[in-house]
Design an enzyme around this catalytic site. Structure first.
Site, short mmCIF file in Angstrom:
data_model
loop_
_atom_site.label_atom_id
_atom_site.label_comp_id
_atom_site.label_asym_id
_atom_site.label_seq_id
_atom_site.Cartn_x
_atom_site.Cartn_y
_atom_site.Cartn_z
N HIS A 1 0.80 -1.23 0.00
CA HIS A 1 0.00 0.00 0.00
C HIS A 1 0.83 1.28 0.00
O HIS A 1 0.27 2.37 0.01
CB HIS A 1 -0.98 0.02 1.18
CG HIS A 1 -0.31 0.20 2.52
ND1 HIS A 1 0.23 -0.84 3.21
CD2 HIS A 1 -0.09 1.30 3.27
CE1 HIS A 1 0.76 -0.39 4.34
NE2 HIS A 1 0.57 0.92 4.40
C1 UD1 Z 1 -2.32 5.45 5.58
C2 UD1 Z 1 -1.06 6.04 6.19
C3 UD1 Z 1 0.05 5.01 6.16
C4 UD1 Z 1 -0.37 3.70 6.79
C5 UD1 Z 1 -1.67 3.22 6.17
C6 UD1 Z 1 -2.16 2.00 6.90
C7 UD1 Z 1 -0.68 8.45 5.89
C8 UD1 Z 1 0.05 9.48 5.13
N1 UD1 Z 1 -0.59 7.18 5.42
O1 UD1 Z 1 -2.05 5.19 4.21
O2 UD1 Z 1 1.17 5.50 6.87
O3 UD1 Z 1 0.64 2.74 6.58
O4 UD1 Z 1 -2.66 4.25 6.26
O5 UD1 Z 1 -3.06 1.25 6.17
O6 UD1 Z 1 -1.33 8.77 6.86
N2 UD1 Z 1 -9.40 4.51 1.15
C9 UD1 Z 1 -10.61 3.90 1.07
N3 UD1 Z 1 -11.24 3.55 2.24
C10 UD1 Z 1 -10.71 3.78 3.46
C11 UD1 Z 1 -9.48 4.42 3.52
C12 UD1 Z 1 -8.82 4.78 2.37
O7 UD1 Z 1 -11.15 3.67 -0.01
O8 UD1 Z 1 -11.34 3.43 4.47
C13 UD1 Z 1 -8.69 4.84 -0.11
C14 UD1 Z 1 -8.98 6.24 -0.64
O9 UD1 Z 1 -8.98 6.18 -2.04
C15 UD1 Z 1 -7.76 7.02 -0.16
C16 UD1 Z 1 -6.65 5.97 -0.22
O10 UD1 Z 1 -7.28 4.75 0.12
O11 UD1 Z 1 -7.49 8.13 -0.97
C17 UD1 Z 1 -5.50 6.25 0.71
O12 UD1 Z 1 -5.96 6.41 2.06
P1 UD1 Z 1 -5.10 7.27 3.11
O13 UD1 Z 1 -5.67 7.11 4.45
O14 UD1 Z 1 -4.91 8.64 2.59
O15 UD1 Z 1 -3.66 6.63 3.04
P2 UD1 Z 1 -3.23 5.09 3.16
O16 UD1 Z 1 -2.58 4.70 1.88
O17 UD1 Z 1 -4.35 4.28 3.67
N1 UDP Z 2 -3.69 -6.10 8.50
C1 UDP Z 2 -4.97 -6.61 8.60
N2 UDP Z 2 -5.63 -6.93 7.45
C2 UDP Z 2 -5.07 -6.77 6.23
C3 UDP Z 2 -3.76 -6.24 6.14
C4 UDP Z 2 -3.10 -5.90 7.31
O1 UDP Z 2 -5.49 -6.80 9.71
O2 UDP Z 2 -5.73 -7.07 5.22
C5 UDP Z 2 -2.99 -5.75 9.74
C6 UDP Z 2 -1.60 -6.33 9.87
O3 UDP Z 2 -1.65 -7.66 10.36
C7 UDP Z 2 -0.94 -5.36 10.81
C8 UDP Z 2 -1.56 -4.03 10.43
O4 UDP Z 2 -2.77 -4.35 9.74
O5 UDP Z 2 -1.31 -5.63 12.16
C9 UDP Z 2 -0.65 -3.29 9.52
O6 UDP Z 2 -1.31 -2.21 8.96
P1 UDP Z 2 -0.92 -1.61 7.55
O7 UDP Z 2 -0.11 -2.56 6.75
O8 UDP Z 2 -2.17 -1.09 6.95
O9 UDP Z 2 -0.07 -0.31 7.96
P2 UDP Z 2 1.45 -0.06 8.38
O10 UDP Z 2 1.80 -1.00 9.45
O11 UDP Z 2 2.29 -0.22 7.15
O12 UDP Z 2 1.44 1.36 8.80
#
Ligand code: UD1
Ligand code: UDP
Length: 358
Positions: free
Chosen positions: A203
């Protein structure tokens, strides 16, 4: 004492669950959800599975550009802090919710405790790196998961309020692992057998927001001709759709919606290896003894690299294929993240800090 805890993204729900339990034994905790993640499988599911108390506020910020999202959160968190007047704010990890929460608190002179302080990838193109550095410099209490984190802070001149508490994700994992093995039915649902599949999560914008890079990674993994389970993060799902349905996934890549925590732990525990750009998954793989191939050029969890249980393959096709084919690491795993009890140690550090100010 009144403590406001601010969460907003999937990994923060997991991190706050064990600490919230500890805090509520002695304090009034006001849980604030910024609304950064909002799909049921990215948010509500974790509150149910991990029995996290219902947030007192859901700020409903949603998705947007970094400046817009962080700015909206800053405004709305400030409103909550002005109303609640807490003695402390707790923020988790390195997302935009973390930075917005810390900035809102700092401007109102509310002391901040940062859970997962001191991590550095030394890659300022990662939005998380900017969030980490700024949050650490705003925090009064820096709760570090590893010795490396402590050293990183020292190098930046931060030596006061620093505690080596261990990693609260270890508590979450240990509390739920047995339950996951007993209850989660994902292997049966997907027709999988232990150690006969790989797990993939992706991601990071650096991997997903470039057509060539994302499709290159998926092609390389598909060409390994292994069964791969790929729970697709919503950011990645949007990109995969955009980059074209003509690009069929090769090999045996089984895509699923994002999984709940128990299914994810079950899936990871039974895997032969995992491929990921997630921070949390690198740690969980290490703790569970699943070899990890990190699809990044740097990691903030450098300790996991020392003994071969985690390798940085970047996005290079040859390195990815080589890492998938490599024999499992022979080196011993060490208890890198402080073992069980990080939540208790954090709560104790918070208690000491608050009573010293009272
Ligand atoms: C965010 C965090 C990242 C973390 C990740 C965990 C920042 C800058 N990034 O990244 O550090 O590792 O969460 O998963 O804060 N979207 C949906 N539904 C949701 C949420 C998001 O459709 O419930 C889609 C939207 O298109 C959105 C995109 O995902 O624009 C990115 O979501 P965003 O929360 O901005 O960043 P993440 O990539 O999720
Ligand atoms: N995770 C989850 N379901 C998924 C993918 C990840 O429960 O489909 C859990 C994973 O086991 C870990 C946490 O989400 O505990 C990690 O989150 P993510 O990878 O979104 O963010 P990051 O750690 O990179 O910030």
């Amino acid at each position: 004492m009144k403590i406001v805890s601010i969460v907003g993204a999937r990994p923060q729900f997991i991190k706050c669950a064990p600490l919230s339990q500890e805090l509520r034994k002695r304090h009034e905790e006001i849980l604030v959800h910024t609304g950064q993640h909002y799909d049921p499988e990215m948010s509500g599911l974790f509150f149910e599975e991990l029995r996290i108390p219902h947030p007192a506020y859901n700020l409903g910020v949603g998705s947007g550009t970094h400046g817009w999202q962080t700015g909206e959160m800053l405004k709305r968190v400030e409103g909550v802090l002005l109303q609640e007047e807490p003695e402390m704010v707790i923020v988790y990890g390195d997302t935009n919710s973390t930075l917005a929460g810390a900035l809102a608190a700092a401007k109102l002179h509310v002391p901040i405790a940062h859970v997962e302080a001191g991590l550095r990838s030394f890659d300022r193109r990662m939005p998380e790196e900017i969030n980490r550095v700024l949050t650490d410099h705003l925090s009064a209490l820096l709760l570090c998961p590893t010795e490396t984190a402590l050293l990183n802070l020292k190098r930046e001149g931060i030596t006061e309020g620093v505690h080596l508490s261990g990693d609260v994700m270890v508590d979450a994992l240990l509390q739920h692992h047995r339950h996951a093995l007993e209850q989660a039915r994902i292997l049966e649902r997907l027709g999988l057998h232990e150690r006969e599949y790989l797990v993939l999560t992706l991601h990071r914008p650096s991997n997903t927001d470039s057509r060539d890079r994302l499709l290159g990674i998926l092609r390389a993994i598909g060409d390994a001709k292994r069964k791969v389970v790929f729970p697709v993060h919503p950011r990645t799902a949007v990109r995969m759709k955009e980059y074209g349905p003509s690009e069929k996934l090769r090999g045996e890549i089984i895509t699923t919606a994002p999984l709940g925590y128990l299914e994810m732990l079950r899936l990871l525990s039974g895997a032969e290896k995992c491929l990921t750009d997630s921070g949390g998954v690198q740690k969980e793989a290490y703790i569970l003894g699943i070899p990890c191939i990190t699809l990044r050029d740097s990691t903030e969890w450098v300790e996991t690299l020392a003994d071969g249980w985690n390798v940085l393959a970047g996005t290079d096709r040859a390195r990815i294929l080589e890492a998938i084919a490599a024999p499992p690491p022979a080196g011993e795993r060490r208890p890198l993240f402080g073992g069980e009890g990080a939540a208790r140690r954090m709560a104790e550090a918070i208690d000491r800090f608050l009573s010293s100010r009272a």
